[in-house]
Design a protein around this motif. Structure first.
Motif, PDB file in Angstrom:
ATOM      1  N   LEU A 288       0.829  -1.209   0.000  1.00 43.95           N
ATOM      2  CA  LEU A 288       0.000   0.000   0.000  1.00 43.95           C
ATOM      3  C   LEU A 288       0.864   1.259   0.000  1.00 43.95           C
ATOM      4  O   LEU A 288       0.512   2.257  -0.632  1.00 43.95           O
ATOM      5  CB  LEU A 288      -0.933   0.003   1.207  1.00 43.95           C
ATOM      6  N   THR A 289       1.985   1.197   0.666  1.00 47.38           N
ATOM      7  CA  THR A 289       2.904   2.333   0.698  1.00 47.38           C
ATOM      8  C   THR A 289       3.462   2.601  -0.699  1.00 47.38           C
ATOM      9  O   THR A 289       3.546   3.755  -1.136  1.00 47.38           O
ATOM     10  CB  THR A 289       4.042   2.073   1.709  1.00 47.38           C
ATOM     11  N   LYS A 290       3.834   1.550  -1.412  1.00 45.72           N
ATOM     12  CA  LYS A 290       4.314   1.712  -2.798  1.00 45.72           C
ATOM     13  C   LYS A 290       3.216   2.309  -3.676  1.00 45.72           C
ATOM     14  O   LYS A 290       3.463   3.207  -4.477  1.00 45.72           O
ATOM     15  CB  LYS A 290       4.762   0.364  -3.361  1.00 45.72           C
ATOM     16  N   GLU A 291       1.998   1.805  -3.512  1.00 41.60           N
ATOM     17  CA  GLU A 291       0.867   2.311  -4.301  1.00 41.60           C
ATOM     18  C   GLU A 291       0.610   3.786  -3.990  1.00 41.60           C
ATOM     19  O   GLU A 291       0.393   4.597  -4.899  1.00 41.60           O
ATOM     20  CB  GLU A 291      -0.373   1.470  -3.999  1.00 41.60           C
ATOM     21  N   MET A 292       0.645   4.134  -2.713  1.00 44.66           N
ATOM     22  CA  MET A 292       0.425   5.528  -2.318  1.00 44.66           C
ATOM     23  C   MET A 292       1.501   6.431  -2.897  1.00 44.66           C
ATOM     24  O   MET A 292       1.215   7.518  -3.398  1.00 44.66           O
ATOM     25  CB  MET A 292       0.397   5.644  -0.784  1.00 44.66           C
ATOM     26  N   ARG A 293       2.739   5.986  -2.873  1.00 41.54           N
ATOM     27  CA  ARG A 293       3.837   6.804  -3.406  1.00 41.54           C
ATOM     28  C   ARG A 293       3.650   7.051  -4.907  1.00 41.54           C
ATOM     29  O   ARG A 293       3.845   8.164  -5.386  1.00 41.54           O
ATOM     30  CB  ARG A 293       5.186   6.143  -3.147  1.00 41.54           C
ATOM     31  N   ASN A 294       3.261   6.031  -5.639  1.00 39.98           N
ATOM     32  CA  ASN A 294       3.021   6.190  -7.076  1.00 39.98           C
ATOM     33  C   ASN A 294       1.890   7.167  -7.349  1.00 39.98           C
ATOM     34  O   ASN A 294       1.988   8.010  -8.246  1.00 39.98           O
ATOM     35  CB  ASN A 294       2.714   4.839  -7.724  1.00 39.98           C
ATOM     36  N   GLU A 295       0.814   7.051  -6.590  1.00 36.90           N
ATOM     37  CA  GLU A 295      -0.327   7.951  -6.796  1.00 36.90           C
ATOM     38  C   GLU A 295       0.006   9.378  -6.382  1.00 36.90           C
ATOM     39  O   GLU A 295      -0.432  10.332  -7.026  1.00 36.90           O
ATOM     40  CB  GLU A 295      -1.560   7.447  -6.046  1.00 36.90           C
ATOM     41  N   LEU A 296       0.773   9.545  -5.309  1.00 35.52           N
ATOM     42  CA  LEU A 296       1.198  10.892  -4.915  1.00 35.52           C
ATOM     43  C   LEU A 296       2.111  11.508  -5.973  1.00 35.52           C
ATOM     44  O   LEU A 296       2.013  12.701  -6.266  1.00 35.52           O
ATOM     45  CB  LEU A 296       1.926  10.857  -3.565  1.00 35.52           C
ATOM     46  N   ASP A 297       2.973  10.700  -6.543  1.00 36.83           N
ATOM     47  CA  ASP A 297       3.853  11.183  -7.605  1.00 36.83           C
ATOM     48  C   ASP A 297       3.021  11.702  -8.776  1.00 36.83           C
ATOM     49  O   ASP A 297       3.252  12.800  -9.279  1.00 36.83           O
ATOM     50  CB  ASP A 297       4.798  10.067  -8.044  1.00 36.83           C
ATOM     51  N   TYR A 298       2.044  10.925  -9.190  1.00 38.43           N
ATOM     52  CA  TYR A 298       1.151  11.350 -10.273  1.00 38.43           C
ATOM     53  C   TYR A 298       0.412  12.636  -9.886  1.00 38.43           C
ATOM     54  O   TYR A 298       0.313  13.582 -10.667  1.00 38.43           O
ATOM     55  CB  TYR A 298       0.155  10.235 -10.590  1.00 38.43           C
ATOM     56  N   HIS A 299      -0.092  12.662  -8.660  1.00 37.59           N
ATOM     57  CA  HIS A 299      -0.874  13.792  -8.170  1.00 37.59           C
ATOM     58  C   HIS A 299      -0.074  15.099  -8.236  1.00 37.59           C
ATOM     59  O   HIS A 299      -0.550  16.107  -8.749  1.00 37.59           O
ATOM     60  CB  HIS A 299      -1.311  13.507  -6.728  1.00 37.59           C
TER      61      HIS A 299
END
Length: 144
Positions: free
Chosen positions: A41-52
């Motif tokens: 979930l941390t990896k997923e959150m980091r990817n989505e924050l990067d996109y954001h």
């Protein structure tokens, strides 16, 4: 204004809810699965924050007047990234520190998302005219 960015907050909040549920359901008898899931979930959150944050950078970051506010947001991004990296490292170590750092992450993420919906928009409106805002919004629609 910033509609794609604000809409993307829903994605971030969904991942965060999963992380929060995981923290609240932590099983001291079987922590292995929790650390693995938190790591993912941390990896997923980091990817989505990067996109954001890239949505902001590429739509408003090129405008000199708005650059200051976008850079301020990038400082928050960097703090969130460091926290996520720390959480991931502690998950690998199977350390409770992963869950303890999550509290700090939660506080900063929630404050930032609230700021983005209000203050960031006000800041942009204070320095950009309608034509500049429209140009940035056009880029933002294209990116999203």
């Amino acid at each position: 204004m910033l509609k794609p960015v604000i809409e993307h907050q829903k994605e971030l909040k969904e991942i965060f809810k999963k992380m929060e549920f995981l923290r609240e359901s932590f099983d001291f008898g079987n922590p292995e699965a929790f650390y693995e899931e938190l790591y993912d979930l941390t990896k997923e959150m980091r990817n989505e924050l990067d996109y954001h944050f890239n949505l902001q950078i590429h739509s408003y970051g090129e405008n000199e007047k708005a650059l200051k506010f976008v850079k301020e947001n990038m400082l928050v991004r960097d703090m969130l990234f460091r926290m996520l990296d720390y959480i991931k490292a502690k998950c690998v170590e199977k350390s409770m520190d992963a869950f303890l750092k999550f509290d700090d992450f939660e506080e900063i993420l929630k404050a930032y998302l609230k700021k983005e919906k209000g203050l960031f928009i006000q800041q942009l409106k204070s320095v950009l005219n309608d034509e500049e805002i429209e140009k940035c919004e056009e880029k933002l629609r294209f990116l999203a």
